[in-house]
Design a protein around this motif. Structure first.
Motif, PDB file in Angstrom:
ATOM      1  N   LEU A  24      40.787   0.520 100.725  1.00 45.51           N
ATOM      2  CA  LEU A  24      39.371   0.221 100.952  1.00 45.51           C
ATOM      3  C   LEU A  24      39.161  -0.518 102.266  1.00 45.51           C
ATOM      4  CD1 LEU A  24      38.380  -0.769  97.323  1.00 45.51           C
ATOM      5  CD2 LEU A  24      37.504   1.201  98.584  1.00 45.51           C
ATOM      6  N   LYS A  25      40.084  -1.425 102.602  1.00 46.62           N
ATOM      7  CA  LYS A  25      39.976  -2.174 103.858  1.00 46.62           C
ATOM      8  C   LYS A  25      40.105  -1.249 105.057  1.00 46.62           C
ATOM      9  CE  LYS A  25      41.680  -6.690 102.433  1.00 46.62           C
ATOM     10  NZ  LYS A  25      42.789  -7.645 102.536  1.00 46.62           N
ATOM     11  N   VAL A  26      41.091  -0.369 105.010  1.00 44.78           N
ATOM     12  CA  VAL A  26      41.360   0.531 106.143  1.00 44.78           C
ATOM     13  C   VAL A  26      40.192   1.477 106.375  1.00 44.78           C
ATOM     14  CG1 VAL A  26      42.815   2.461 106.898  1.00 44.78           C
ATOM     15  CG2 VAL A  26      43.868   0.401 105.961  1.00 44.78           C
ATOM     16  N   LYS A  27      39.675   2.047 105.317  1.00 47.05           N
ATOM     17  CA  LYS A  27      38.599   3.034 105.453  1.00 47.05           C
ATOM     18  C   LYS A  27      37.249   2.386 105.706  1.00 47.05           C
ATOM     19  CE  LYS A  27      40.994   6.558 102.903  1.00 47.05           C
ATOM     20  NZ  LYS A  27      41.106   7.352 101.723  1.00 47.05           N
ATOM     21  N   GLY A  28      37.058   1.152 105.233  1.00 45.82           N
ATOM     22  CA  GLY A  28      35.800   0.450 105.457  1.00 45.82           C
ATOM     23  C   GLY A  28      34.597   1.147 104.854  1.00 45.82           C
ATOM     24  N   LYS A  29      34.799   1.864 103.784  1.00 47.26           N
ATOM     25  CA  LYS A  29      33.722   2.605 103.130  1.00 47.26           C
ATOM     26  C   LYS A  29      33.356   1.963 101.798  1.00 47.26           C
ATOM     27  CE  LYS A  29      33.538   5.979 106.136  1.00 47.26           C
ATOM     28  NZ  LYS A  29      32.395   6.337 106.890  1.00 47.26           N
ATOM     29  N   LYS A  30      32.253   2.389 101.231  1.00 45.49           N
ATOM     30  CA  LYS A  30      31.760   1.876  99.961  1.00 45.49           C
ATOM     31  C   LYS A  30      32.636   2.333  98.797  1.00 45.49           C
ATOM     32  CE  LYS A  30      27.332   1.569  97.537  1.00 45.49           C
ATOM     33  NZ  LYS A  30      25.925   1.959  97.571  1.00 45.49           N
ATOM     34  N   PHE A  31      33.100   3.581  98.877  1.00 49.37           N
ATOM     35  CA  PHE A  31      33.939   4.160  97.828  1.00 49.37           C
ATOM     36  C   PHE A  31      35.224   4.681  98.461  1.00 49.37           C
ATOM     37  CE2 PHE A  31      29.542   4.641  96.280  1.00 49.37           C
ATOM     38  CZ  PHE A  31      29.641   3.906  95.108  1.00 49.37           C
ATOM     39  N   CYS A  45      38.089   4.375  87.676  1.00 48.07           N
ATOM     40  CA  CYS A  45      36.969   3.738  86.979  1.00 48.07           C
ATOM     41  C   CYS A  45      37.428   2.738  85.928  1.00 48.07           C
ATOM     42  CB  CYS A  45      36.031   4.768  86.379  1.00 48.07           C
ATOM     43  SG  CYS A  45      36.663   5.586  84.914  1.00 48.07           S
ATOM     44  N   TYR A  46      38.636   2.878  85.439  1.00 47.05           N
ATOM     45  CA  TYR A  46      39.170   1.925  84.465  1.00 47.05           C
ATOM     46  C   TYR A  46      39.057   0.500  85.011  1.00 47.05           C
ATOM     47  CZ  TYR A  46      42.500  -0.806  81.813  1.00 47.05           C
ATOM     48  OH  TYR A  46      43.079  -1.791  81.074  1.00 47.05           O
ATOM     49  N   MET A  47      39.397   0.355  86.277  1.00 49.92           N
ATOM     50  CA  MET A  47      39.363  -0.980  86.875  1.00 49.92           C
ATOM     51  C   MET A  47      37.944  -1.510  86.996  1.00 49.92           C
ATOM     52  SD  MET A  47      42.413  -0.943  89.663  1.00 49.92           S
ATOM     53  CE  MET A  47      41.256  -0.573  90.911  1.00 49.92           C
ATOM     54  N   ALA A  48      37.011  -0.645  87.212  1.00 44.48           N
ATOM     55  CA  ALA A  48      35.631  -1.082  87.433  1.00 44.48           C
ATOM     56  C   ALA A  48      35.016  -1.712  86.183  1.00 44.48           C
ATOM     57  CB  ALA A  48      34.779   0.086  87.909  1.00 44.48           C
ATOM     58  N   LEU A  71      38.178  -4.632  96.434  1.00 44.18           N
ATOM     59  CA  LEU A  71      38.253  -3.968  95.131  1.00 44.18           C
ATOM     60  C   LEU A  71      37.135  -4.454  94.211  1.00 44.18           C
ATOM     61  CD1 LEU A  71      40.130  -1.788  94.132  1.00 44.18           C
ATOM     62  CD2 LEU A  71      41.654  -3.549  93.264  1.00 44.18           C
ATOM     63  N   ILE A  72      36.829  -5.739  94.270  1.00 45.37           N
ATOM     64  CA  ILE A  72      35.713  -6.287  93.489  1.00 45.37           C
ATOM     65  C   ILE A  72      34.395  -5.695  93.992  1.00 45.37           C
ATOM     66  CG2 ILE A  72      34.412  -8.388  92.957  1.00 45.37           C
ATOM     67  CD1 ILE A  72      37.063  -8.268  91.463  1.00 45.37           C
ATOM     68  N   GLU A  73      34.233  -5.611  95.292  1.00 44.61           N
ATOM     69  CA  GLU A  73      33.023  -5.009  95.868  1.00 44.61           C
ATOM     70  C   GLU A  73      32.906  -3.545  95.451  1.00 44.61           C
ATOM     71  OE1 GLU A  73      31.173  -4.025 100.288  1.00 44.61           O
ATOM     72  OE2 GLU A  73      32.833  -5.430 100.125  1.00 44.61           O
ATOM     73  N   TRP A  74      34.017  -2.813  95.518  1.00 44.09           N
ATOM     74  CA  TRP A  74      34.014  -1.411  95.095  1.00 44.09           C
ATOM     75  C   TRP A  74      33.617  -1.321  93.618  1.00 44.09           C
ATOM     76  CZ3 TRP A  74      37.083   0.300  91.081  1.00 44.09           C
ATOM     77  CH2 TRP A  74      36.936   1.644  90.782  1.00 44.09           C
ATOM     78  N   SER A  75      34.190  -2.190  92.787  1.00 40.74           N
ATOM     79  CA  SER A  75      33.901  -2.183  91.357  1.00 40.74           C
ATOM     80  C   SER A  75      32.413  -2.377  91.096  1.00 40.74           C
ATOM     81  CB  SER A  75      34.713  -3.293  90.677  1.00 40.74           C
ATOM     82  OG  SER A  75      34.439  -3.349  89.311  1.00 40.74           O
ATOM     83  N   TYR A  78      30.573   0.747  92.171  1.00 43.55           N
ATOM     84  CA  TYR A  78      30.814   1.861  91.247  1.00 43.55           C
ATOM     85  C   TYR A  78      29.990   1.683  89.970  1.00 43.55           C
ATOM     86  CZ  TYR A  78      33.187   5.352  88.446  1.00 43.55           C
ATOM     87  OH  TYR A  78      33.453   6.427  87.650  1.00 43.55           O
ATOM     88  N   ILE A  79      30.076   0.518  89.370  1.00 44.82           N
ATOM     89  CA  ILE A  79      29.362   0.268  88.111  1.00 44.82           C
ATOM     90  C   ILE A  79      27.855   0.386  88.283  1.00 44.82           C
ATOM     91  CG2 ILE A  79      28.777  -1.565  86.463  1.00 44.82           C
ATOM     92  CD1 ILE A  79      31.677  -2.427  86.556  1.00 44.82           C
ATOM     93  N   ASN A  80      27.347   0.028  89.453  1.00 41.32           N
ATOM     94  CA  ASN A  80      25.902   0.065  89.696  1.00 41.32           C
ATOM     95  C   ASN A  80      25.413   1.345  90.343  1.00 41.32           C
ATOM     96  OD1 ASN A  80      25.074  -2.543  88.640  1.00 41.32           O
ATOM     97  ND2 ASN A  80      26.423  -3.361  90.216  1.00 41.32           N
ATOM     98  N   CYS A  81      26.300   2.287  90.578  1.00 38.19           N
ATOM     99  CA  CYS A  81      25.905   3.588  91.124  1.00 38.19           C
ATOM    100  C   CYS A  81      25.072   4.320  90.074  1.00 38.19           C
ATOM    101  CB  CYS A  81      27.152   4.392  91.482  1.00 38.19           C
ATOM    102  SG  CYS A  81      26.794   6.060  92.051  1.00 38.19           S
ATOM    103  N   PRO A  82      23.874   4.792  90.434  1.00 39.17           N
ATOM    104  CA  PRO A  82      23.014   5.463  89.453  1.00 39.17           C
ATOM    105  C   PRO A  82      23.692   6.636  88.738  1.00 39.17           C
ATOM    106  CG  PRO A  82      21.781   5.013  91.447  1.00 39.17           C
ATOM    107  CD  PRO A  82      23.221   4.661  91.736  1.00 39.17           C
ATOM    108  N   ALA A  83      24.548   7.363  89.426  1.00 39.19           N
ATOM    109  CA  ALA A  83      25.220   8.514  88.812  1.00 39.19           C
ATOM    110  C   ALA A  83      26.246   8.085  87.776  1.00 39.19           C
ATOM    111  CB  ALA A  83      25.896   9.356  89.888  1.00 39.19           C
ATOM    112  N   VAL A  84      26.682   6.852  87.837  1.00 43.26           N
ATOM    113  CA  VAL A  84      27.729   6.346  86.944  1.00 43.26           C
ATOM    114  C   VAL A  84      27.153   5.434  85.863  1.00 43.26           C
ATOM    115  CG1 VAL A  84      29.798   4.895  86.858  1.00 43.26           C
ATOM    116  CG2 VAL A  84      29.482   6.490  88.758  1.00 43.26           C
ATOM    117  N   LYS A  85      26.240   4.587  86.255  1.00 40.19           N
ATOM    118  CA  LYS A  85      25.737   3.508  85.409  1.00 40.19           C
ATOM    119  C   LYS A  85      25.286   3.959  84.019  1.00 40.19           C
ATOM    120  CE  LYS A  85      22.802  -0.519  85.833  1.00 40.19           C
ATOM    121  NZ  LYS A  85      21.953  -1.280  86.730  1.00 40.19           N
ATOM    122  N   ASP A  86      24.546   5.020  83.951  1.00 37.76           N
ATOM    123  CA  ASP A  86      24.001   5.472  82.670  1.00 37.76           C
ATOM    124  C   ASP A  86      25.059   6.041  81.728  1.00 37.76           C
ATOM    125  OD1 ASP A  86      21.485   4.683  83.458  1.00 37.76           O
ATOM    126  OD2 ASP A  86      20.896   6.663  84.166  1.00 37.76           O
ATOM    127  N   GLY A  87      26.229   6.408  82.264  1.00 33.02           N
ATOM    128  CA  GLY A  87      27.282   6.980  81.430  1.00 33.02           C
ATOM    129  C   GLY A  87      28.303   5.974  80.931  1.00 33.02           C
TER     130      GLY A  87
END
Length: 101
Positions: A24-31, A45-48, A71-75, A78-87
């Motif tokens: 995550l550090k190297v890529k500097g992306k949200k996911f 997603c287990y970690m999230a 990793l905490i930021e990614w988590s 991920y958990i708050n992503c609309p496509a994921v949150k409802d599931g």
């Protein structure tokens, strides 16, 4: 009280989590795959959800924020992503499962 075996298991988990933290550090992306949820995010997603619930239920710290900030930021992302949150199951349900086990 944390046993010696638990300490060893946490140390081993930290080695694996450090690999993901570095990605995550190297890529500097949200996911892991970029700005949108991808296959690696789904696989991790287990970690999230479950790791945080396990920490709460068991009173241990598996993924400390000072050691794994990306990793905490990614988590959180991920958990708050609309496509994921409802599931996802409610956190209280997951914590209850760990307490039962």
């Amino acid at each position: 009280m944390v046993s010696r075996g638990q300490d060893q298991a946490v140390a081993e988990a930290h080695v694996q989590m450090q690999f993901l933290e570095n990605e995550l550090k190297v890529k500097g992306k949200k996911f892991f795959g970029g700005d949108n949820v991808g296959l690696v995010d789904i696989c991790a997603c287990y970690m999230a959800l479950w790791v945080g619930a396990a920490e709460e239920a068991l009173g241990i710290k598996l993924m400390p924020k000072d050691k794994f900030p990306k990793l905490i930021e990614w988590s959180d992302n991920y958990i708050n992503c609309p496509a994921v949150k409802d599931g996802l199951p409610p956190r209280e349900t997951v914590v209850g499962i760990y307490k039962t086990l």
